[in-house]
Design a protein around this motif. Structure first.
Motif, PDB file in Angstrom:
ATOM      1  N   VAL A  52       7.678 105.143  63.368  1.00 27.46           N
ATOM      2  CA  VAL A  52       6.440 104.530  64.498  1.00 27.46           C
ATOM      3  C   VAL A  52       7.441 103.496  65.083  1.00 27.46           C
ATOM      4  O   VAL A  52       8.385 102.967  64.803  1.00 27.46           O
ATOM      5  CB  VAL A  52       5.735 103.149  63.341  1.00 27.46           C
ATOM      6  N   ALA A  53       7.132 103.551  66.453  1.00 24.87           N
ATOM      7  CA  ALA A  53       7.645 103.090  67.594  1.00 24.87           C
ATOM      8  C   ALA A  53       7.128 101.924  67.897  1.00 24.87           C
ATOM      9  O   ALA A  53       5.724 101.695  68.375  1.00 24.87           O
ATOM     10  CB  ALA A  53       7.762 103.801  68.790  1.00 24.87           C
ATOM     11  N   PHE A  54       7.299 100.595  67.919  1.00 23.82           N
ATOM     12  CA  PHE A  54       7.455  99.672  67.987  1.00 23.82           C
ATOM     13  C   PHE A  54       7.321  98.938  70.223  1.00 23.82           C
ATOM     14  O   PHE A  54       8.721  98.681  69.518  1.00 23.82           O
ATOM     15  CB  PHE A  54       7.291  98.296  67.638  1.00 23.82           C
ATOM     16  N   VAL A  55       6.922  98.615  70.601  1.00 22.38           N
ATOM     17  CA  VAL A  55       7.277  99.111  72.313  1.00 22.38           C
ATOM     18  C   VAL A  55       7.154  97.749  72.901  1.00 22.38           C
ATOM     19  O   VAL A  55       6.272  97.396  72.856  1.00 22.38           O
ATOM     20  CB  VAL A  55       7.307  99.915  73.476  1.00 22.38           C
ATOM     21  N   CYS A  56       7.990  96.338  72.796  1.00 28.91           N
ATOM     22  CA  CYS A  56       7.022  95.876  73.528  1.00 28.91           C
ATOM     23  C   CYS A  56       7.981  95.175  75.040  1.00 28.91           C
ATOM     24  O   CYS A  56       8.567  95.673  75.573  1.00 28.91           O
ATOM     25  CB  CYS A  56       8.160  95.058  73.066  1.00 28.91           C
ATOM     26  N   LYS A  64      -1.771 109.102  74.237  1.00 29.21           N
ATOM     27  CA  LYS A  64      -3.028 108.989  74.042  1.00 29.21           C
ATOM     28  C   LYS A  64      -3.676 108.420  72.595  1.00 29.21           C
ATOM     29  O   LYS A  64      -4.271 107.417  72.192  1.00 29.21           O
ATOM     30  CB  LYS A  64      -3.628 110.212  73.587  1.00 29.21           C
ATOM     31  N   ASP A  65      -2.171 108.140  70.934  1.00 34.89           N
ATOM     32  CA  ASP A  65      -2.372 107.952  70.192  1.00 34.89           C
ATOM     33  C   ASP A  65      -2.452 106.715  70.269  1.00 34.89           C
ATOM     34  O   ASP A  65      -1.774 105.798  69.027  1.00 34.89           O
ATOM     35  CB  ASP A  65      -1.658 108.382  68.919  1.00 34.89           C
ATOM     36  N   LEU A  78       3.570 103.044  68.707  1.00 37.89           N
ATOM     37  CA  LEU A  78       2.670 104.618  68.673  1.00 37.89           C
ATOM     38  C   LEU A  78       3.691 105.311  67.354  1.00 37.89           C
ATOM     39  O   LEU A  78       4.463 105.237  67.431  1.00 37.89           O
ATOM     40  CB  LEU A  78       4.281 105.340  69.663  1.00 37.89           C
ATOM     41  N   PRO A  79       1.942 105.027  66.750  1.00 41.28           N
ATOM     42  CA  PRO A  79       2.637 105.606  65.537  1.00 41.28           C
ATOM     43  C   PRO A  79       3.655 106.815  65.561  1.00 41.28           C
ATOM     44  O   PRO A  79       3.340 108.104  66.417  1.00 41.28           O
ATOM     45  CB  PRO A  79       1.118 106.340  64.608  1.00 41.28           C
ATOM     46  N   GLU A  80       4.049 107.690  64.235  1.00 45.01           N
ATOM     47  CA  GLU A  80       4.721 108.780  64.293  1.00 45.01           C
ATOM     48  C   GLU A  80       5.425 109.586  65.193  1.00 45.01           C
ATOM     49  O   GLU A  80       5.884 110.762  66.200  1.00 45.01           O
ATOM     50  CB  GLU A  80       3.850 109.888  64.021  1.00 45.01           C
ATOM     51  N   ALA A  81       6.317 108.491  66.061  1.00 40.25           N
ATOM     52  CA  ALA A  81       6.873 108.390  67.426  1.00 40.25           C
ATOM     53  C   ALA A  81       8.158 108.225  67.032  1.00 40.25           C
ATOM     54  O   ALA A  81       8.925 107.782  66.241  1.00 40.25           O
ATOM     55  CB  ALA A  81       6.714 107.478  68.339  1.00 40.25           C
ATOM     56  N   SER A  82       9.418 109.435  67.841  1.00 38.48           N
ATOM     57  CA  SER A  82      11.230 108.626  66.974  1.00 38.48           C
ATOM     58  C   SER A  82      11.222 108.320  68.549  1.00 38.48           C
ATOM     59  O   SER A  82      10.283 107.666  69.434  1.00 38.48           O
ATOM     60  CB  SER A  82      11.574 110.064  67.650  1.00 38.48           C
ATOM     61  N   PHE A 123      10.837 101.855  64.155  1.00 38.24           N
ATOM     62  CA  PHE A 123      10.920 102.239  62.135  1.00 38.24           C
ATOM     63  C   PHE A 123      10.917 103.264  61.199  1.00 38.24           C
ATOM     64  O   PHE A 123       9.616 103.557  61.561  1.00 38.24           O
ATOM     65  CB  PHE A 123      10.164 100.943  61.496  1.00 38.24           C
ATOM     66  N   ARG A 124      11.257 103.127  60.264  1.00 35.06           N
ATOM     67  CA  ARG A 124      11.065 103.893  59.417  1.00 35.06           C
ATOM     68  C   ARG A 124      10.184 103.442  58.080  1.00 35.06           C
ATOM     69  O   ARG A 124      11.204 102.374  58.024  1.00 35.06           O
ATOM     70  CB  ARG A 124      12.315 105.041  58.723  1.00 35.06           C
ATOM     71  N   LEU A 125       8.866 103.763  58.449  1.00 37.18           N
ATOM     72  CA  LEU A 125       8.390 102.758  57.163  1.00 37.18           C
ATOM     73  C   LEU A 125       8.541 103.204  55.793  1.00 37.18           C
ATOM     74  O   LEU A 125       9.283 104.492  55.656  1.00 37.18           O
ATOM     75  CB  LEU A 125       6.880 102.644  57.621  1.00 37.18           C
TER      76      LEU A 125
END
Length: 641
Positions: A513-517, A552-553, A568-572, A609-611
């Motif tokens: 999951v990508a966290f973009v600040c 979109k997600d 961004l769920p399931e993002a690289s 993050f690799r959760l």
């Protein structure tokens, strides 16, 4: 009217489930088939003493009914007892109806009518009392003042008494009741309070008041007919078993209906306008029925057996229907939407064996963004068919929108058969929701069952509207609590609320999951040099750039002040980098379009993050925040070198 292929006659009557109106209903079924007309019975409820919000709202039936579209109209004015109803009916007919109109059971100088000639009907009974029983002291129990039939019968009483040389004391010989059983006590006090003035007979304007009076007389030890004769009018079947059978007058309501239909058919076929002819008048005589209340009739054992069987069946039926109503109320009260309501009505099919077809139509005020009907709480020009039972089979929720004047869509048409529908409005106080249309099985007659059914259904629709309003208000407040007012993005609470339902799955599946600040650059300088409105503009422009760039997600939020976060769920990492690149492109385009004296820029930092099962939303936000500030420091350091 249903599809324009068959002519339609509208019938206006109140309390179409009464003994008298049932005779009209059954004859209408026969005549519909004989003349090949569809018939719509626009029925209302309410009686003189009811005076409640529900009954008063029934007046809306006259505005609702598509009088302009009808090919013929039959009215039964004497059934409307609530003040103003008869006047409103005639007003609507005068202004809107363009077809032949005929009244039954009512004399009118204004329109065609088939009626009981009260003189021909009541005089034989009065003459029977005067000439056969040799009576001289006869009183009259009238209905409430203004009741048309009662007033006519009272005038006949006055005329016949005068014709036989007997004076009528208006103050002591004439009592006004209410046309119902419960006026017995008041009538007893009126007629029997003066021991020096003993009447020999009391003629009542209808059977119900006669029976009510006889019950009170029996309680007071006054025997009928030994001490006083009591007579009625209408010959209502099985009104009492504990009092003598009534000497009364029978009216042939079925024959009146046939004459009215024959005359309507003639006028429709010949296209006769009222200006072309004189009013049609058909006065019918009544039939005197001698009973025990004057001593000239008696009932045998067969009467008691038949009456007992009839009443046992009626009690059994009432018990079954009472249970059905109780469970209908319980189940409908739990309905959240029309799908729930439809499912309840389908389950209740066995409770309505008297029905062949049943259609539920709701007033529609438009469509929502998904093209679905939005239902109104008032009369509208469009109607939607939301529930259909045909030939006792569920036809689902057609959701067919059509013009209200058609009453039903084409799917309800029967090319090979004229139909008689019984129509009732669905309303609560000032709100109108729609209407129900019933087609009874052949030989069945309307009853109070569907009056109660309709009231319960109206209450359920009212509850659904209120529940939907509350849910909409709740949703509005919920959205305001999770939405940033300035940018219309989610706030921090909203981000966590939207992310929470999928977080556990993402952790269990060990997804990336990508966290973009994002952090707006130089906001303080913009505020100081150009004002806080310019600072607000910069925040909104940044939000728009993020919104345009986000997949979109993506779940996007303003975290506070000049900070934003996109998840961004399931993002690289590559996906996060593409998103940041697109954001930079969008913010550049927006800067050019706006062409302000200042540029809006933002620093970005992305962490992928690799959760795992120990991952938390809070930790990921903190880490991405740290990355964004690191990137921001690198960016500033690069500018100063």
């Amino acid at each position: 009217m249903i599809n324009g292929k068959r002519r339609t006659i509208g019938v206006f009557m109140c309390k179409a489930y009464s003994t008298f109106d049932s005779a009209v209903f059954l004859r209408l079924e026969e005549e519909a088939r004989r003349f090949n007309y569809d018939i719509i019975i626009f029925t209302t409820v309410g009686y003189f003493a009811s005076q409640n919000d529900y009954d008063s709202q029934e007046l809306g039936m006259f505005a609702f009914a598509p009088m302009e579209e009808l090919d013929g109209i039959i009215i039964v004015p004497d059934t409307y007892e609530i003040p103003g109803f008869r006047e409103k009916l005639f007003e609507e007919i005068r202004s809107r109806a363009h077809c032949p109109v005929i009244a039954i059971r009512h004399y009118s100088d204004e329109i065609d009518c088939v009626y009981t000639d009260q003189g021909k009907a009541l005089r034989p009974m009065l003459q029977h009392l005067i000439n056969h029983h040799r009576l001289r002291r006869i009183g009259f129990l009238a209905g409430y003042k203004g009741h048309p039939d009662s007033e006519l019968r009272l005038n006949v009483y006055r005329e016949e008494m005068a014709a036989n040389g007997m004076m009528v004391d208006e103050e002591k010989d004439i009592c006004h009741g209410n046309m119902w059983l419960d006026c017995g006590e008041a009538a007893y006090r009126f007629f029997f309070s003066d021991p020096a003035r003993q009447l020999e007979a009391i003629v009542c304007a209808n059977d119900y008041m006669a029976v009510g009076l006889m019950r009170t007389l029996a309680e007071r030890g006054i025997a009928v007919p030994k001490d006083v004769i009591v007579t009625g009018f209408d010959n209502v079947p099985t009104v009492a078993i504990s009092v003598p059978t009534l000497t009364t007058v029978e009216q042939d309501f079925g024959r009146m209906t046939t004459i009215a239909m024959e005359e309507l058919d003639r006028q429709i076929r010949e296209g006769k306008q009222k200006t072309d002819r004189k009013n049609f008048k058909a006065g019918m005589a009544g039939k005197m029925v001698c009973g025990e209340s004057c001593g000239c009739g008696r009932r045998g054992e067969d009467y008691y057996v038949e009456l007992s069987d009839s009443r046992n069946r009626m009690v059994d039926s009432m018990n079954v229907r009472e249970v059905a109503m109780t469970y209908l109320t319980i189940e409908l009260s739990a309905c959240d939407d029309l799908k729930d309501l439809h499912e309840v009505l389908v389950r209740k099919t066995d409770d309505t064996p008297m029905l062949r077809d049943y259609y539920l139509c709701l007033f529609e005020k438009g469509k929502n963004e998904n093209g679905e009907p939005v239902f109104a709480e008032e009369l509208t020009e469009k109607t939607c068919l939301v529930h259909a039972m045909r030939d006792r089979q569920d036809h689902g929720m057609p959701m067919i929108t059509f013009d209200r004047s058609r009453l039903l869509p084409e799917m309800a048409e029967r090319a090979d058969e004229a139909q008689v529908f019984y129509l009732m409005l669905l309303h609560q106080k000032e709100q109108f929701y729609g209407y129900a249309m019933f087609h009874y099985n052949k030989g069945e007659i309307p009853s109070t069952f569907f009056q109660h059914w309709n009231v319960i259904l109206s209450g359920a629709l009212s509850n659904m509207h209120k529940r939907n309003e509350l849910m909409a208000l709740y949703e509005e407040r919920r959205l305001s609590s999770i939405t940033d007012v300035m940018t219309r993005l989610l706030n921090r609470r909203g981000l966590e609320e939207q992310l929470a339902p999928i977080w556990q799955r993402l952790c269990n599946d060990q997804e990336s999951v990508a966290f973009v600040c994002f952090d707006l650059d130089h906001l303080k300088q913009i505020n100081d040099h150009f004002g806080h409105q310019a600072g607000d503009f910069a925040i909104r422009l940044t939000a728009n750039a993020i919104r345009k760039a986000a997949p979109k997600d993506a779940i996007v939020a303003r975290m506070g002040g000049d900070e934003f976060l996109a998840v961004l769920p399931e993002a690289s990492q590559a996906g996060a980098d593409r998103f940041i690149a697109e954001f930079n492109r969008q913010i550049e385009l927006l800067n050019r379009e706006e062409d302000r004296a200042f540029r809006v820029e933002a620093s970005c930092g992305a962490v992928v993050f690799r959760l795992d099962t120990l991952s938390t939303i809070e930790r990921c936000i903190r880490k991405s925040d740290e990355e964004m500030y690191r990137k921001k420091e690198e960016r500033h350091a690069g500018r100063t070198e």
